[in-house]
Motif scaffolding. Structure first.
Motif, PDB file in Angstrom:
ATOM      1  N   ASP A  24      -0.077  54.768  -9.619  1.00 27.36           N
ATOM      2  CA  ASP A  24       0.063  56.131 -10.131  1.00 27.36           C
ATOM      3  C   ASP A  24       1.455  56.315 -10.712  1.00 27.36           C
ATOM      4  O   ASP A  24       2.461  55.984 -10.072  1.00 27.36           O
ATOM      5  N   ASN A  64      -4.362  62.483 -15.848  1.00 28.48           N
ATOM      6  CA  ASN A  64      -5.400  63.146 -15.069  1.00 28.48           C
ATOM      7  C   ASN A  64      -5.048  64.622 -14.903  1.00 28.48           C
ATOM      8  O   ASN A  64      -3.983  64.945 -14.361  1.00 28.48           O
ATOM      9  N   PRO A  65      -5.885  65.552 -15.355  1.00 22.94           N
ATOM     10  CA  PRO A  65      -5.530  66.978 -15.291  1.00 22.94           C
ATOM     11  C   PRO A  65      -5.449  67.522 -13.865  1.00 22.94           C
ATOM     12  O   PRO A  65      -4.806  68.542 -13.644  1.00 22.94           O
ATOM     13  N   GLN A  66      -6.112  66.868 -12.898  1.00 26.05           N
ATOM     14  CA  GLN A  66      -6.049  67.345 -11.519  1.00 26.05           C
ATOM     15  C   GLN A  66      -4.813  66.826 -10.790  1.00 26.05           C
ATOM     16  O   GLN A  66      -4.085  67.577 -10.157  1.00 26.05           O
ATOM     17  N   THR A  67      -4.574  65.513 -10.878  1.00 25.56           N
ATOM     18  CA  THR A  67      -3.451  64.912 -10.133  1.00 25.56           C
ATOM     19  C   THR A  67      -2.162  64.869 -10.940  1.00 25.56           C
ATOM     20  O   THR A  67      -1.097  64.614 -10.371  1.00 25.56           O
ATOM     21  N   ARG A  68      -2.246  65.076 -12.256  1.00 25.96           N
ATOM     22  CA  ARG A  68      -1.085  65.039 -13.139  1.00 25.96           C
ATOM     23  C   ARG A  68      -0.399  63.677 -13.128  1.00 25.96           C
ATOM     24  O   ARG A  68       0.824  63.575 -13.180  1.00 25.96           O
ATOM     25  N   SER A  81      -3.986  75.412  -1.804  1.00 28.85           N
ATOM     26  CA  SER A  81      -5.380  75.741  -1.524  1.00 28.85           C
ATOM     27  C   SER A  81      -5.549  76.209  -0.081  1.00 28.85           C
ATOM     28  O   SER A  81      -4.712  75.939   0.782  1.00 28.85           O
ATOM     29  N   SER A 118      -3.036  64.934   0.736  1.00 35.19           N
ATOM     30  CA  SER A 118      -3.736  64.548  -0.493  1.00 35.19           C
ATOM     31  C   SER A 118      -4.262  65.756  -1.265  1.00 35.19           C
ATOM     32  O   SER A 118      -4.482  65.687  -2.463  1.00 35.19           O
ATOM     33  N   GLY A 119      -4.481  66.877  -0.581  1.00 37.42           N
ATOM     34  CA  GLY A 119      -5.001  68.054  -1.264  1.00 37.42           C
ATOM     35  C   GLY A 119      -3.945  68.872  -1.980  1.00 37.42           C
ATOM     36  O   GLY A 119      -4.255  69.882  -2.605  1.00 37.42           O
ATOM     37  N   ASP A 126      -0.860  69.408  -4.836  1.00 37.47           N
ATOM     38  CA  ASP A 126      -0.435  68.865  -6.112  1.00 37.47           C
ATOM     39  C   ASP A 126       0.947  68.239  -5.962  1.00 37.47           C
ATOM     40  O   ASP A 126       1.546  68.271  -4.893  1.00 37.47           O
ATOM     41  N   LYS A 127       1.451  67.650  -7.039  1.00 38.51           N
ATOM     42  CA  LYS A 127       2.702  66.901  -6.944  1.00 38.51           C
ATOM     43  C   LYS A 127       3.852  67.775  -6.462  1.00 38.51           C
ATOM     44  O   LYS A 127       4.638  67.381  -5.602  1.00 38.51           O
TER      45      LYS A 127
END
Length: 579
Positions: A255, A294-298, A433, A479-480, A482-483
């Motif tokens: 990554d 990746n738009p979710q994990t950036r 979240s 893991s849930g 974001d960066k």
């Protein structure tokens, strides 16, 4: 008898004479005056006296606080009265927290970036085994994933009415092949298109009757990674029945976060290690970098290809790698600081700079440049020659929080800019979240149990809650997040784990309470940053804790129940904030 009475009179007279002399020399001073004189003699005239409950009170002589009536205490010598934003730590506190500073300069920059990744099946060595015959699965020879298969090995048997009809056509065409060879060739070609081999066709002709079941064989050797059909399933032509992968060569996918993308190029070498293979280092060259983020994990992905003849690398393994950065003009001669010096809230980054006279530390907001492994390039906010705190940063921040001064965890306070002027800070809050909040709230719940045991003076149960607290922190899965949120949580996690380890080493309740001060302060910052309040929480403050420096704690109730003194001073404290 007369002699004895005479001696008695002499002794009594001596006692009366001594009492008279004592009254003459000491009787004129009142006890309170002696006490005040003693206090004044201990502290020079320039000593400033303040109230532990209301530190804004400053007097040049001892007495009582005009607000709460508490006895004033002397301000420690050496505190800078000209700059109230300076955070001071005693020499003992510095040694205990191992506070270290580093002089900022244009030095050689760390030239490695750490990357996380995992082993994956090489797509070029993966094959989807499908059937070329329409029919019903009558038998499966491979029934579970992970089984090794060889090329040509029987995988399944299939019954196909359509294939039976095609065999009958072949036999009929075979019987008239002399007169109509083209019909015979067409019948054979039809079976060949269904991947029926020449040997199988010859056996049909020798037998003289159609076969009701045909065997599907493996087209390549490898490991079955997925079984897609069950016994009795009806399949069409081209339906995949197994996924087979040859693991003699695997991919390792790393990554790459957006701020590291400018440093990594195709052709760079990456060294990596696997936790399950200690002491073993692997190496590969970046062959491909995904052009999409990746738009979710950036994150983007860098791929290296690794030979795996011995099968030690297994798909799904996590790896940790480092890539060397080619040093150029855009990297050299830049101000850099270790990541441990930076407290990052997402919207702003701060460091603690040592005051010019060395008496304390000042909060300084900085603008971060690219990340370089364990360091950050500082774009703005620091000058060469300044000293920044690189170890014990959270301890300095905790002291600022307790003193009501600007801190990373209390950004609503006024902070000092580079010109020495005060600027207003917005409250920094990170949205996460609900599942992530629920996980982090487990730490708060366990903390409140520990607080209640300290209130009850129950050391043994409190130590059990510390063990539970350690397990709760370790079990949190980031893991849930974001960066941005993950980086902030990891910063908190590191400090919480450090403070929990200190709590585990305590052998009595008083030492446990001392460590509880720091843990409480860190947790308050965590709650504020991630808005973890699913119900009202109160920040309570005891001015007498920590040798009159004061300490905060969290509670579900505004009723004061002091964990720092327990039954000795259960009601000592006040409500400082509501979350």
């Amino acid at each position: 008898m007369k002699t004895k009475n005479k001696k008695t009179l002499i002794v009594a007279g001596s006692i009366l004479f001594g009492l008279l002399l004592g009254w003459i020399f000491f009787g004129g001073n009142k006890p309170a005056e002696i006490e005040v004189a003693h206090k004044v003699s201990e502290h020079p005239e320039e000593t400033v006296w303040t109230c532990s409950m209301h530190p804004q009170i400053r007097q040049n002589e001892p007495g009582d606080c005009p607000i709460c009536g508490m006895e004033l205490i002397p301000v420690e010598n050496g505190i800078d009265q000209q700059n109230p934003q300076v955070i001071h730590l005693s020499e003992y506190a510095k040694k205990l927290a191992n506070v270290q500073t580093m002089t900022v300069g244009a030095e050689a920059t760390a030239n490695k970036i750490r990357l996380n990744g995992k082993v994956a099946v090489a797509e070029s060595h993966s094959y989807s085994q499908s059937t070329h015959i329409q029919g019903r699965i009558e038998r499966l020879y491979v029934n579970f994933t992970g089984e090794k298969v060889s090329r040509g090995q029987a995988l399944a048997q299939i019954y196909s009415p359509e294939l039976v009809t095609a065999q009958e056509e072949l036999l009929q065409a075979y019987s008239i092949r002399e007169s109509n060879p083209r019909l015979f060739d067409a019948a054979k070609e039809k079976l060949e298109n269904w991947k029926i081999s020449q040997n199988q066709i010859n056996r049909i002709l020798e037998r003289g009757e159609p076969s009701e079941q045909f065997t599907i064989s493996a087209d390549m050797s490898g490991i079955v990674t997925e079984k897609k059909v069950e016994l009795g399933d009806y399949v069409q032509r081209g339906t995949p029945i197994y996924e087979i992968a040859n693991l003699s060569q695997v991919w390792v996918l790393f990554d790459i976060y957006e701020n590291d993308m400018s440093w990594i190029e195709e052709g760079d070498k990456i060294e990596f290690t696997v936790a399950s293979l200690p002491g073993k280092t692997f190496e590969g060259k970046v062959e491909f970098i995904d052009p999409l983020v990746n738009p979710q994990t950036r994150v983007s992905t860098a791929r290296i290809v690794v030979d795996n003849e011995k099968g030690r690398l297994k798909p799904g393994m996590f790896v940790t790698g480092t890539v060397k950065i080619p040093m150029g003009e855009n990297v050299n001669n830049k101000l850099t600081v270790p990541k441990s010096a930076v407290l990052w809230t997402g919207k702003r980054s701060v460091v603690y700079v040592q005051a010019d006279d060395g008496s304390g530390y000042l909060l300084r907001e900085v603008v971060l440049g690219p990340s370089l492994g364990d360091s950050y390039i500082i774009a703005e906010g620091l000058k060469p020659g300044e000293k920044v705190v690189v170890n014990g940063t959270f301890t300095v921040d905790a002291a600022a929080q307790l003193a009501g001064k600007p801190s990373m965890m209390s950004p609503e306070q006024e902070a000092m800019n580079n010109d020495g002027k005060t600027v207003e800070e917005d409250v920094v809050q990170i949205e996460i979240s609900e599942p992530a909040k629920t996980a982090l709230n487990q730490v708060v719940t366990t903390y409140l149990k520990l607080k209640n045991e300290l209130v009850s003076d129950d050391f043994s149960t409190a130590k059990k809650n510390v063990v539970e607290l350690e397990k709760t922190i370790e079990a949190i899965n980031a893991s849930g997040l974001d960066k941005e949120a993950k980086a902030i949580w990891e910063s908190y996690r590191e400090q919480l784990e450090k403070e929990t380890n200190m709590l585990l080493k305590t052998n009595d309740i008083e030492t446990l309470r001392e460590g509880f001060v720091k843990f409480s302060n860190t947790l308050i910052g965590l709650v504020k940053t991630f808005e973890l309040m699913d119900q009202t929480l109160y920040v309570l403050h005891c001015p007498m804790a920590k040798n009159n420096d004061g300490a905060n704690w969290l509670s579900l109730s505004s009723e004061i129940q002091n964990p720092y003194f327990g039954s000795k001073m259960l009601k000592c404290g006040e409500v400082r904030d509501t979350l």
